[in-house]
Design a protein around this motif. Sequence first.
Motif, PDB file in Angstrom:
ATOM      1  N   VAL A   1      11.366  -1.383  -1.437  1.00 29.13           N
ATOM      2  CA  VAL A   1      10.217  -0.573  -1.876  1.00 29.13           C
ATOM      3  C   VAL A   1      10.110   0.704  -1.060  1.00 29.13           C
ATOM      4  CG1 VAL A   1       7.698  -0.491  -1.828  1.00 29.13           C
ATOM      5  CG2 VAL A   1       8.854  -2.427  -2.887  1.00 29.13           C
ATOM      6  N   ILE A   2      10.256   0.597   0.246  1.00 31.48           N
ATOM      7  CA  ILE A   2      10.129   1.782   1.103  1.00 31.48           C
ATOM      8  C   ILE A   2      11.290   2.745   0.891  1.00 31.48           C
ATOM      9  CG2 ILE A   2      10.037   2.574   3.484  1.00 31.48           C
ATOM     10  CD1 ILE A   2       7.476   1.261   2.398  1.00 31.48           C
ATOM     11  N   ILE A   3      12.485   2.236   0.681  1.00 36.35           N
ATOM     12  CA  ILE A   3      13.630   3.116   0.404  1.00 36.35           C
ATOM     13  C   ILE A   3      13.377   3.912  -0.875  1.00 36.35           C
ATOM     14  CG2 ILE A   3      16.052   3.149  -0.275  1.00 36.35           C
ATOM     15  CD1 ILE A   3      16.533   0.858   1.655  1.00 36.35           C
ATOM     16  N   ILE A   4      12.928   3.224  -1.923  1.00 37.43           N
ATOM     17  CA  ILE A   4      12.654   3.904  -3.195  1.00 37.43           C
ATOM     18  C   ILE A   4      11.555   4.942  -3.024  1.00 37.43           C
ATOM     19  CG2 ILE A   4      11.772   3.570  -5.542  1.00 37.43           C
ATOM     20  CD1 ILE A   4      13.113   0.821  -5.521  1.00 37.43           C
ATOM     21  N   ALA A   5      10.453   4.552  -2.374  1.00 32.66           N
ATOM     22  CA  ALA A   5       9.326   5.469  -2.199  1.00 32.66           C
ATOM     23  C   ALA A   5       9.712   6.680  -1.355  1.00 32.66           C
ATOM     24  CB  ALA A   5       8.150   4.731  -1.555  1.00 32.66           C
ATOM     25  N   SER A   6      10.492   6.476  -0.297  1.00 34.99           N
ATOM     26  CA  SER A   6      10.863   7.591   0.582  1.00 34.99           C
ATOM     27  C   SER A   6      11.828   8.555  -0.110  1.00 34.99           C
ATOM     28  CB  SER A   6      11.484   7.058   1.875  1.00 34.99           C
ATOM     29  OG  SER A   6      12.643   6.285   1.604  1.00 34.99           O
TER      30      SER A   6
ATOM     31  N   GLY B   1       7.008  -2.837   7.540  1.00 34.04           N
ATOM     32  CA  GLY B   1       6.142  -3.962   7.877  1.00 34.04           C
ATOM     33  C   GLY B   1       4.898  -4.001   7.023  1.00 34.04           C
ATOM     34  N   ASP B   2       4.314  -2.831   6.770  1.00 35.43           N
ATOM     35  CA  ASP B   2       3.127  -2.758   5.914  1.00 35.43           C
ATOM     36  C   ASP B   2       3.465  -3.167   4.487  1.00 35.43           C
ATOM     37  OD1 ASP B   2       0.382  -2.064   5.351  1.00 35.43           O
ATOM     38  OD2 ASP B   2       1.117  -0.251   4.400  1.00 35.43           O
ATOM     39  N   ALA B   3       4.631  -2.778   3.999  1.00 33.23           N
ATOM     40  CA  ALA B   3       5.041  -3.150   2.636  1.00 33.23           C
ATOM     41  C   ALA B   3       5.224  -4.658   2.508  1.00 33.23           C
ATOM     42  CB  ALA B   3       6.327  -2.428   2.264  1.00 33.23           C
ATOM     43  N   ILE B   4       5.786  -5.289   3.539  1.00 39.04           N
ATOM     44  CA  ILE B   4       5.953  -6.746   3.511  1.00 39.04           C
ATOM     45  C   ILE B   4       4.595  -7.440   3.458  1.00 39.04           C
ATOM     46  CG2 ILE B   4       6.723  -8.723   4.889  1.00 39.04           C
ATOM     47  CD1 ILE B   4       9.027  -6.995   5.870  1.00 39.04           C
TER      48      ILE B   4
ATOM     49  N   ILE C   1      13.418 -12.644  -0.007  1.00 34.22           N
ATOM     50  CA  ILE C   1      12.551 -11.940  -0.954  1.00 34.22           C
ATOM     51  C   ILE C   1      11.616 -10.996  -0.225  1.00 34.22           C
ATOM     52  CG2 ILE C   1      10.755 -12.248  -2.693  1.00 34.22           C
ATOM     53  CD1 ILE C   1      12.026 -14.946  -3.372  1.00 34.22           C
ATOM     54  N   SER C   2      10.891 -11.508   0.769  1.00 36.99           N
ATOM     55  CA  SER C   2       9.873 -10.702   1.450  1.00 36.99           C
ATOM     56  C   SER C   2      10.491  -9.502   2.170  1.00 36.99           C
ATOM     57  CB  SER C   2       9.090 -11.575   2.435  1.00 36.99           C
ATOM     58  OG  SER C   2       8.376 -12.576   1.750  1.00 36.99           O
ATOM     59  N   LEU C   3      11.537  -9.744   2.952  1.00 43.81           N
ATOM     60  CA  LEU C   3      12.176  -8.642   3.681  1.00 43.81           C
ATOM     61  C   LEU C   3      12.918  -7.713   2.729  1.00 43.81           C
ATOM     62  CD1 LEU C   3      13.590 -10.566   6.777  1.00 43.81           C
ATOM     63  CD2 LEU C   3      11.581  -9.098   6.698  1.00 43.81           C
ATOM     64  N   GLY C   4      13.644  -8.293   1.794  1.00 42.38           N
ATOM     65  CA  GLY C   4      14.405  -7.463   0.852  1.00 42.38           C
ATOM     66  C   GLY C   4      13.511  -6.584   0.009  1.00 42.38           C
ATOM     67  N   VAL C   5      12.406  -7.155  -0.479  1.00 41.96           N
ATOM     68  CA  VAL C   5      11.484  -6.382  -1.305  1.00 41.96           C
ATOM     69  C   VAL C   5      10.807  -5.294  -0.484  1.00 41.96           C
ATOM     70  CG1 VAL C   5       9.273  -6.519  -2.513  1.00 41.96           C
ATOM     71  CG2 VAL C   5      11.060  -8.169  -3.017  1.00 41.96           C
ATOM     72  N   GLY C   6      10.368  -5.629   0.733  1.00 37.71           N
ATOM     73  CA  GLY C   6       9.707  -4.633   1.574  1.00 37.71           C
ATOM     74  C   GLY C   6      10.599  -3.440   1.883  1.00 37.71           C
TER      75      GLY C   6
ATOM     76  N   VAL D   1       2.064   3.706  -4.680  1.00 38.85           N
ATOM     77  CA  VAL D   1       1.011   4.071  -3.721  1.00 38.85           C
ATOM     78  C   VAL D   1       1.593   4.584  -2.404  1.00 38.85           C
ATOM     79  CG1 VAL D   1      -0.591   2.414  -4.745  1.00 38.85           C
ATOM     80  CG2 VAL D   1       0.804   1.723  -2.793  1.00 38.85           C
ATOM     81  N   LYS D   2       2.869   4.327  -2.145  1.00 35.42           N
ATOM     82  CA  LYS D   2       3.491   4.797  -0.912  1.00 35.42           C
ATOM     83  C   LYS D   2       4.120   6.183  -1.056  1.00 35.42           C
ATOM     84  CE  LYS D   2       2.893   1.411   2.059  1.00 35.42           C
ATOM     85  NZ  LYS D   2       2.168   1.634   3.327  1.00 35.42           N
ATOM     86  N   ILE D   3       4.446   6.586  -2.269  1.00 36.57           N
ATOM     87  CA  ILE D   3       5.138   7.866  -2.480  1.00 36.57           C
ATOM     88  C   ILE D   3       4.374   9.072  -1.917  1.00 36.57           C
ATOM     89  CG2 ILE D   3       5.809   9.499  -4.298  1.00 36.57           C
ATOM     90  CD1 ILE D   3       6.883   7.141  -5.881  1.00 36.57           C
ATOM     91  N   PRO D   4       3.061   9.207  -2.124  1.00 35.15           N
ATOM     92  CA  PRO D   4       2.363  10.416  -1.650  1.00 35.15           C
ATOM     93  C   PRO D   4       2.519  10.698  -0.164  1.00 35.15           C
ATOM     94  CG  PRO D   4       0.977   9.203  -3.164  1.00 35.15           C
ATOM     95  CD  PRO D   4       2.161   8.337  -2.903  1.00 35.15           C
TER      96      PRO D   4
END
Length: 293
Positions: free
Chosen positions: A101-106, A221-224, A93-98, A164-167
């Motif tokens: 999230v970053i893939i989607i935001a990037s 790492g920050d997302a996790i 969960i933790s690694l997969g979600v992190g 919050v990561k998209i910008p």
Amino acid sequence: METPLHRETNPPQPIKAVHPFWYKLKQNQMTWVGIGILAFIVLCSLLAPVLTSYDPTQIDISQKFQAPSLHHWFGTDEVGRDILTRILYGARISLGVGITVIIIASIIGILIGTVSGYFGSVLDLIIMRIMDMVMAFPTLILAMALAAALGPSLQNAMLAIAIVKIPVYVRLARGESLVIKEKLFVKSAESFGINPWRIIVKHIVPNSVSPVIIQATLDVGDAILMIATLGFLGLGAQPPTPEWGAMISVGWKYLLDYWWYPAFPGLFLFLSAGSLNLIGDGIRDILDPKAGR
């Protein structure tokens, strides 16, 4: 008598070229340390059904607060669940979600940023002012507010962190596209009347992706940690989901008497975030020509 002309000569073997990325990666030992730690955690999480026979959500009150032993390597929690099992399943969960999230935001950030930088004008002004408004707030505080407004759940926590990561990625992609759109190959494509959207997809986006990849590897790492923080506050994964932040949130209350409860999930959280930061630093040193100066 054999003459030199009749001798069999072995043609020289061609030298295999080594890609600069792999050559630099081999020289960075700390990056390999990070890769090794992360690979170990991921492998253990994938092999969780083989490594442990316990159910991560099954309650057994008779086994509550068992100290680390051969039967329960990391002990048990307040309702008798095996902590090691919950950590291994929680890594998914933790690694997969992190990472998700970053893939989607990037991806969203690259699309918005390249469009903003290429077209400019009023569109660029509106997009960047919206991004500035989002970045004006502390990242974690804004993620907490969004997660609270959307409702406590893992999906809403993921959405809040992605927003919050998209910008950050929008600004990176926009900056690169402002430079690339002035290049000769882009001007040539425009002079031939190629559709602007085709230019963005074929020329702007591929040449803008390098700094985004660097930022993304550092942000995982920050997302996790943010997912764990929201889980700690009760805004992320809900019980009995085995998520590291949620486990620490309950476990810290028993720290003085049952230290193993919050200690082991916290250790795995630290190792995961640290290994991803080591990998991100290594990729930044390889892909960013200014990093080695």
